[in-house]
Design an enzyme around this catalytic site. Structure first.
Site, PDB file in Angstrom:
ATOM      1  N   ALA A 120      54.878  19.611 -87.812  1.00  0.00           N
ATOM      2  CA  ALA A 120      54.966  19.709 -86.340  1.00  0.00           C
ATOM      3  C   ALA A 120      53.820  20.410 -85.518  1.00  0.00           C
ATOM      4  CB  ALA A 120      56.320  20.284 -86.092  1.00  0.00           C
ATOM      5  N   ALA A 157      52.309  21.038 -81.703  1.00  0.00           N
ATOM      6  CA  ALA A 157      52.400  21.551 -80.247  1.00  0.00           C
ATOM      7  C   ALA A 157      51.212  22.087 -79.544  1.00  0.00           C
ATOM      8  CB  ALA A 157      53.418  22.405 -80.118  1.00  0.00           C
ATOM      9  N   SER A 158      50.945  22.403 -78.560  1.00  0.00           N
ATOM     10  CA  SER A 158      50.085  22.744 -77.650  1.00  0.00           C
ATOM     11  C   SER A 158      49.485  23.925 -78.054  1.00  0.00           C
ATOM     12  CB  SER A 158      50.355  22.722 -76.226  1.00  0.00           C
ATOM     13  OG  SER A 158      51.466  23.751 -75.873  1.00  0.00           O
ATOM     14  N   ALA A 170      50.510  25.821 -81.139  1.00  0.00           N
ATOM     15  CA  ALA A 170      50.600  26.164 -82.733  1.00  0.00           C
ATOM     16  C   ALA A 170      50.931  24.997 -83.354  1.00  0.00           C
ATOM     17  CB  ALA A 170      51.294  27.452 -83.017  1.00  0.00           C
ATOM     18  N   GLN A 171      50.890  25.141 -84.842  1.00  0.00           N
ATOM     19  CA  GLN A 171      51.516  24.082 -85.497  1.00  0.00           C
ATOM     20  C   GLN A 171      52.158  24.490 -86.711  1.00  0.00           C
ATOM     21  OE1 GLN A 171      48.146  21.367 -86.364  1.00  0.00           O
ATOM     22  NE2 GLN A 171      47.760  22.401 -88.356  1.00  0.00           N
ATOM     23  N   VAL A 172      52.914  23.745 -87.391  1.00  0.00           N
ATOM     24  CA  VAL A 172      54.178  24.651 -88.654  1.00  0.00           C
ATOM     25  C   VAL A 172      53.651  23.704 -89.687  1.00  0.00           C
ATOM     26  CG1 VAL A 172      56.430  25.109 -89.055  1.00  0.00           C
ATOM     27  CG2 VAL A 172      55.734  25.450 -86.666  1.00  0.00           C
ATOM     28  N   LYS A 221      53.726  29.230 -88.966  1.00  0.00           N
ATOM     29  CA  LYS A 221      53.140  28.809 -87.693  1.00  0.00           C
ATOM     30  C   LYS A 221      51.861  29.224 -87.594  1.00  0.00           C
ATOM     31  CE  LYS A 221      55.051  28.612 -83.003  1.00  0.00           C
ATOM     32  NZ  LYS A 221      56.179  28.780 -82.041  1.00  0.00           N
ATOM     33  N   ASP A 252      64.973  28.260 -74.833  1.00  0.00           N
ATOM     34  CA  ASP A 252      64.702  27.003 -75.112  1.00  0.00           C
ATOM     35  C   ASP A 252      65.557  26.316 -75.958  1.00  0.00           C
ATOM     36  OD1 ASP A 252      63.191  24.478 -74.828  1.00  0.00           O
ATOM     37  OD2 ASP A 252      61.668  25.132 -76.185  1.00  0.00           O
TER      38      ASP A 252
END
Length: 524
Positions: free
Chosen positions: A129, A131-132, A134-136, A153, A288
């Site tokens: 995954a 995102a803006s 970080a990534q996992v 992460k 969230d």
């Protein structure tokens, strides 16, 4: 001057992207001042073919990069600023970007952990995954011959510098808006960007996310229905967060939940009551809680992930929330109004009776109705209209709480369309009130007040000494006045002159381009 022109140039590019993506096409020109009407006509000329289809604003924000993407997500939690309709549109904004290269991720890990990826992890897979911020990646660690699956992460390289640049532009617009608009001052746009800035700063230090995980783990260790992943502190730094890999069923996967014969109405109850316990009991909640961030483990417990956005409530705000919820549950609208005044959220010159009447207009339509019959968007719109009518200033922490409650109810409603949030909330709210506002709570409050009074009394000698010094200084200033050197006066004059010139030029340039943006935002 140079700084103002730099901001304007970057904001002009943003305006161009908005125009290309057709954001301004929904604006009624008759509602826009003459300079803005000209800007609108120009914007429509450069609109790209096919821009009118699909989510225009979301498309534009995604094109503008991580900071604008995060701004859109943040504004989705602030319907008081952008309006309920636009907030709903922005909720669909997905923080999904292409992953950066595996080699870059491994380089960040090696530099942060001061050891190679092979030394830190038994295996390290590709990004699952992105995102803006970080990534996992999925990886494995080994200890005493036992392998453990973990989620790693990794912060995007150079993301902090880009966020700082774009946030400076947002602050520039917010300062100009508050300087010339009473509505902007009421909405506290500078504080809105400040809040976003703090949130992003915390998201970009993954140690703080790990700390949030750890804190919530302590708060919920005795909760039968909720838990969070454990943190691997040996492999966690500013740029890297390593935590337990969750193999549960994502709450967004309704097909698997049904195949597993999960009691869906009970799952909806768990979601709502867990959130309310965190907000009321702990004053610390996951802000969230969309279905992609919630899992159901083999033991039937909810597991939350992605702790980048968290909310906090002090005791004053928790008491406010509890009494408001209980007031709606019991239809005691007079008490709901009184709580607003006691908390100082509504100015004292307004009438409690009139405010109670407005609250009744919100509460009565939802009383004794199941969730499927309640329009939360309409309820939210009414709340925002009431706060504006009675000069209630924006409370960012309460708006974030309110918005999260709407999301949580939406998740629960997906499992039980007939669920009534007020009935589900009732036992949690009453338990908190009995514990904190009942006899035991009053005794504890009195004890805390006595301790605070003791600290104040102990500080009195020091306060008295400092007060005497201040009074002596005031007396000297009154007698002799304040003297500034000629160099200081000249420097102040030059500084003020530069500010005035920059402000004037900036305002003229911004007027044509960004008044239209503001109207477009309010119309979407």
């Amino acid at each position: 001057m140079i700084s103002a022109m730099t901001h304007i140039a970057r904001l002009a590019r943003a305006g161009f992207v908005f125009a290309r993506e057709g954001v301004f096409s929904v604006v009624d020109p008759s509602l826009v001042p003459p300079p803005g009407q000209l800007a609108l006509r120009i914007a429509r000329l450069i609109e790209r073919p096919g821009a009118k289809s699909g989510p225009r604003l979301s498309r534009a924000l995604t094109r503008l990069g991580p900071a604008y993407l995060k701004l859109g997500q943040f504004l989705a939690t602030r319907p008081d600023v952008v309006g309920a309709s636009m907030a709903r549109d922005l909720e669909s904004l997905q923080d999904r970007l292409p992953p950066f290269a595996q080699e870059e991720a491994e380089a960040v890990i090696a530099a942060s952990l001061e050891r190679t990826v092979a030394q830190a992890f038994t295996s390290f897979g590709p990004a699952v995954a992105a995102a803006s911020i970080a990534q996992v990646h999925r990886a494995e660690t080994e200890r005493d011959g036992v392998r453990t699956s973990v989620a790693v992460k990794v912060l995007r390289p150079d993301v902090a510098a880009r966020f700082r640049r774009d946030l400076a532009d947002f602050f520039f617009v917010a300062h100009k808006a508050e300087a010339h608009s009473a509505e902007a001052r009421r909405l506290r746009l500078i504080e809105v960007i400040n809040t976003m800035s703090r949130s992003v700063a915390m998201e970009m230090d993954l140690r703080l996310e790990a700390a949030a995980l750890s804190e919530m783990a302590e708060n919920t260790r005795d909760d039968p229905d909720f838990r969070v992943p454990t943190v691997d502190w040996d492999r966690t730094t500013h740029n890297v967060l390593t935590m337990e890999w969750i193999d549960g069923i994502a709450l967004s996967d309704h097909a698997r939940l049904e195949q597993s014969q999960v009691d869906l109405p009970e799952l909806g109850r768990k979601v709502i009551q867990s959130f309310l316990r965190h907000a009321l009991r702990d004053g610390f909640f996951h802000a969230d809680m969309h279905p992609g961030n919630l899992f159901l483990d083999d033991a039937g417990r909810l597991v939350a992930v992605d702790f980048g956005i968290m909310g906090r409530l002090g005791m004053k705000e928790r008491r406010f929330l509890a009494e408001i919820l209980l007031g709606f549950i019991t239809r005691n609208y007079r008490r709901v109004a009184e709580v607003h005044f006691e908390a100082g959220y509504v100015p004292a010159h307004h009438s409690v009776e009139n405010f109670a009447q407005a609250i009744r207009a919100i509460g009565e339509p939802i009383h004794n109705r199941v969730a499927e019959e309640i329009s939360m968007a309409k309820l939210l719109t009414l709340l925002l209209e009431v706060t504006g009518l009675f000069d209630m200033r924006t409370r960012p922490e309460l708006i974030l709480l309110q918005k999260t409650m709407v999301v949580v109810e939406g998740v629960a409603r997906g499992f039980d369309p007939k669920l009534d949030i007020w009935k589900v909330a009732d036992p949690v709210v009453r338990e908190w009130i009995e514990r904190n506002l009942g006899p035991i709570g009053r005794i504890q409050g009195a004890a805390a007040g006595a301790g605070e009074l003791g600290r104040v009394l102990g500080a009195l000698p020091s306060l008295a000494s400092r007060s005497v010094a201040v009074l002596e200084q005031l007396e000297t200033m009154t007698r002799e006045g304040i003297t500034l050197s000629p160099e200081t006066i000249a420097a102040l004059g030059r500084s003020e002159g530069r500010k005035n010139r920059a402000r004037t030029l900036a305002l003229w340039i911004i007027a044509g381009t960004f008044i239209a943006i503001l109207f477009a935002v309010r119309q979407l």
